[in-house]
Design an enzyme around this catalytic site. Sequence first.
Site, PDB file in Angstrom:
ATOM      1  N   TYR A 108     -10.257  -9.267  -4.932  1.00  0.00           N
ATOM      2  CA  TYR A 108      -9.190  -8.025  -5.174  1.00  0.00           C
ATOM      3  C   TYR A 108      -8.452  -8.640  -6.673  1.00  0.00           C
ATOM      4  O   TYR A 108      -8.053  -7.798  -7.459  1.00  0.00           O
ATOM      5  CB  TYR A 108      -8.196  -7.951  -4.224  1.00  0.00           C
ATOM      6  N   HIS A 143      -3.466  -9.321   3.339  1.00  0.00           N
ATOM      7  CA  HIS A 143      -4.963  -9.653   3.584  1.00  0.00           C
ATOM      8  C   HIS A 143      -5.254 -10.311   4.845  1.00  0.00           C
ATOM      9  O   HIS A 143      -4.725 -11.560   4.833  1.00  0.00           O
ATOM     10  CB  HIS A 143      -5.836  -9.977   2.417  1.00  0.00           C
ATOM     11  N   HIS A 167      -2.847   2.363  -6.016  1.00  0.00           N
ATOM     12  CA  HIS A 167      -3.835   1.165  -5.871  1.00  0.00           C
ATOM     13  C   HIS A 167      -3.428   0.306  -7.110  1.00  0.00           C
ATOM     14  O   HIS A 167      -3.662  -0.752  -7.027  1.00  0.00           O
ATOM     15  CB  HIS A 167      -5.062   1.539  -5.522  1.00  0.00           C
ATOM     16  N   ARG A 214       0.767  -1.470   0.152  1.00  0.00           N
ATOM     17  CA  ARG A 214      -0.159   0.105  -0.013  1.00  0.00           C
ATOM     18  C   ARG A 214       0.915   1.440  -0.028  1.00  0.00           C
ATOM     19  O   ARG A 214       2.148   1.109   0.489  1.00  0.00           O
ATOM     20  CB  ARG A 214      -1.024  -0.013   1.179  1.00  0.00           C
TER      21      ARG A 214
END
Length: 311
Positions: A292, A283, A257, A162
């Site tokens: 995703y 995750h 992203h 991220r």
Amino acid sequence: MDHSTPPPTAAASAVARAFHLERFRDYLALEAGNSGHTVVSYLRDLTRLAEYATSRGAQTPEQLVAAQLREFIYFLKDLGLAPATIRRQISAIRTYYKFLVGEGLAARDPSERIESPKRWRTLPAVLTVPEIDKLLAAPNTDEPLAIRDRALLELAYATGVRVSELVGVKLQDISFEDRLVRVFGKGAKERIVPFGKTALGVVSMYAREVRPKLDRGKSKGVLFLNARGTPLSRVGAWGVIKATARRAGLAKRVTPHTLRHTFATHLLEGGADLRAVQMMLGHADISTTQIYTHLPSAALRRMYDRFHPRA
């Protein structure tokens, strides 16, 4: 504000009559007391629905069934309309059928089971391998800050971290020998993510040759610094990626992203294990990774051809 519209064609007038759009407009303006802007928006939305219905053989609103309304909503999504616009369209349809049933113009309301876009998982665009190559080659590495930009892009794509994790990486978090980086995710959870040889070369050169010149004692040990020698912010990293995508001539909207999603998708396309991708992305639940990291149809076809006995 002028809400006037050009006169409708004969065909459009016939559709408007069949779908009672003028009566609906009067209801919105006179009985429901909606603003002029809302009336115009709802009429535009219902005209779009009426044209869609007619093109699929439904000549009146009564002939539309719930499945066709759902198909219409997905049709709007495929057009690229924003979720907020689609939510307004759904609101218009529900108001419309409430009016039709109340006026005795329809016996049932098929709009009750339409799914709202708030339930949809919106996925960012995925870059192809050639597009990633163009993006990573775009910085002019004759300039010190461009070397930093290339290092940031390479590490982002190599790890899928991220943006908040990326700008938080410190020099002490990287093992150049083992090609591993330690990042702190949501809830300060620590994880170790590997990265490749290409990223190793670019990041180590930046750390060795460029970062010391940027560092003026205010870096707090953070890897990526701005021109003032302080840690690069999330907004700063976003700006680097956006500017580089523009320089590369990419038509797609590219954000941090996008790189995270592209990292995961490319791994899965290459045959990576879903659990391994889950661990690298950080995750907690594998179902998040499954949503995703959707496999493109080409990858599904290759998998089918490889494993199905009758392919």
